[in-house]
Design a protein around this motif. Sequence first.
Motif, PDB file in Angstrom:
ATOM      1  N   VAL A   1      -7.267 -10.818   3.069  1.00 31.35           N
ATOM      2  CA  VAL A   1      -8.073 -10.582   4.272  1.00 31.35           C
ATOM      3  C   VAL A   1      -7.732  -9.220   4.869  1.00 31.35           C
ATOM      4  O   VAL A   1      -8.617  -8.452   5.271  1.00 31.35           O
ATOM      5  N   TRP A   2      -6.435  -8.894   4.908  1.00 30.16           N
ATOM      6  CA  TRP A   2      -5.989  -7.601   5.434  1.00 30.16           C
ATOM      7  C   TRP A   2      -6.533  -6.460   4.582  1.00 30.16           C
ATOM      8  O   TRP A   2      -6.955  -5.427   5.107  1.00 30.16           O
ATOM      9  N   GLN A   3      -6.540  -6.629   3.259  1.00 30.96           N
ATOM     10  CA  GLN A   3      -7.135  -5.615   2.393  1.00 30.96           C
ATOM     11  C   GLN A   3      -8.606  -5.403   2.731  1.00 30.96           C
ATOM     12  O   GLN A   3      -9.087  -4.274   2.775  1.00 30.96           O
ATOM     13  N   TRP A   4      -9.309  -6.506   2.942  1.00 33.33           N
ATOM     14  CA  TRP A   4     -10.738  -6.414   3.269  1.00 33.33           C
ATOM     15  C   TRP A   4     -10.944  -5.673   4.591  1.00 33.33           C
ATOM     16  O   TRP A   4     -11.828  -4.822   4.706  1.00 33.33           O
ATOM     17  N   LEU A   5     -10.095  -5.972   5.576  1.00 37.04           N
ATOM     18  CA  LEU A   5     -10.207  -5.303   6.873  1.00 37.04           C
ATOM     19  C   LEU A   5      -9.940  -3.800   6.751  1.00 37.04           C
ATOM     20  O   LEU A   5     -10.506  -2.995   7.495  1.00 37.04           O
ATOM     21  N   LYS A   6      -9.076  -3.423   5.817  1.00 34.01           N
ATOM     22  CA  LYS A   6      -8.753  -2.015   5.616  1.00 34.01           C
ATOM     23  C   LYS A   6      -9.763  -1.316   4.706  1.00 34.01           C
ATOM     24  O   LYS A   6      -9.651  -0.118   4.452  1.00 34.01           O
ATOM     25  N   GLY A   7     -10.731  -2.079   4.179  1.00 33.51           N
ATOM     26  CA  GLY A   7     -11.724  -1.491   3.296  1.00 33.51           C
ATOM     27  C   GLY A   7     -11.279  -1.393   1.857  1.00 33.51           C
ATOM     28  O   GLY A   7     -11.893  -0.666   1.059  1.00 33.51           O
TER      29      GLY A   7
ATOM     30  N   GLU B   1       0.829  -1.203   0.000  1.00 36.37           N
ATOM     31  CA  GLU B   1       0.000   0.000   0.000  1.00 36.37           C
ATOM     32  C   GLU B   1       0.863   1.252   0.000  1.00 36.37           C
ATOM     33  O   GLU B   1       0.581   2.221  -0.726  1.00 36.37           O
ATOM     34  N   GLU B   2       1.923   1.255   0.794  1.00 38.81           N
ATOM     35  CA  GLU B   2       2.826   2.403   0.823  1.00 38.81           C
ATOM     36  C   GLU B   2       3.607   2.518  -0.478  1.00 38.81           C
ATOM     37  O   GLU B   2       3.927   3.631  -0.927  1.00 38.81           O
ATOM     38  N   GLU B   3       3.922   1.387  -1.098  1.00 38.01           N
ATOM     39  CA  GLU B   3       4.593   1.430  -2.401  1.00 38.01           C
ATOM     40  C   GLU B   3       3.716   2.117  -3.438  1.00 38.01           C
ATOM     41  O   GLU B   3       4.203   2.911  -4.249  1.00 38.01           O
ATOM     42  N   ALA B   4       2.413   1.830  -3.404  1.00 42.33           N
ATOM     43  CA  ALA B   4       1.493   2.466  -4.342  1.00 42.33           C
ATOM     44  C   ALA B   4       1.499   3.983  -4.162  1.00 42.33           C
ATOM     45  O   ALA B   4       1.534   4.739  -5.148  1.00 42.33           O
ATOM     46  N   ALA B   5       1.481   4.445  -2.928  1.00 44.64           N
ATOM     47  CA  ALA B   5       1.474   5.888  -2.664  1.00 44.64           C
ATOM     48  C   ALA B   5       2.774   6.539  -3.138  1.00 44.64           C
ATOM     49  O   ALA B   5       2.764   7.630  -3.726  1.00 44.64           O
ATOM     50  N   ALA B   6       3.907   5.871  -2.913  1.00 44.60           N
ATOM     51  CA  ALA B   6       5.198   6.426  -3.329  1.00 44.60           C
ATOM     52  C   ALA B   6       5.318   6.472  -4.849  1.00 44.60           C
ATOM     53  O   ALA B   6       5.845   7.436  -5.419  1.00 44.60           O
TER      54      ALA B   6
END
Length: 259
Positions: free
Chosen positions: A245-251, A166-171
């Motif tokens: 699953v983590w993606q789902w938890l983060k929305g 997720e942070e890679e996408a933002a960078a």
Amino acid sequence: MLFTLKKVIGGLMLPLPLLLMFIGFGLLLIVFSRFQKTGKSFIAVGWLALLLLSLQPVADGLLKPIEDKYPTWRGSERVQYVVVLGGGYTWNPAWAPSSNLINNSLPRLTEGIRLWQANPGAKLIFTGAAAQTNPVSTGEAGARVAESLGVPRSEIIVLDQPKDTEEEAAAVKATVGSAPFLLVTSASHLPRAMIFFQHAGLNPLPAPANQLAITSPLNPWERAIPSPVWLMHSDRVGYETLGRVWQWLKGVSGEPGEE
């Protein structure tokens, strides 16, 4: 702290540590309690699951649907950037440079260089922060190996702050803006990475590397004998399932572009 906790808990939920804990619990029941049958059942189920996940037909049968989401990139569309996501690494200057890229990282890098060569004038971007005890970042390790293989440093961009996808996408968004780019990562990781990158408003073109699920010919005994190689393939299934699953938890879940 949250990042470390996520990695520790996630690591314990992967097939090998989880099944070892399962078997260990069965042993504890046999040694320290009167629940002998229950303990034996835990051991038997754990052993059987470990056996099955170490067999090539089972492991690759589970992994192949994940890896088949995107085919190897053979498109003709020209891009300005080729982004190679970070993976496992260390940095020992006494080693051959490529030996520092562990497991999934070296196949990602070699596919990234292939695609960079097919796009003259493109920049090759490596992402990934440093491990807690390593002064060299994942991104920088990739850049150094690419240099050793003939890629000029002037053609390389290193984004060494992101700790996860997720942070890679933002960078990457801050670096390339809305320009299309080739997104290179392991075939099993690419479906999840595409979701993060498209939700960030980027225009990635999927370029899988490091395909593991084998459908081509093997010796019969390689399919029949349990091996840590196949268990590693099962591990990838567990890792990516936990990641979704983590993606789902983060929305951030479902197909790219969907909430």
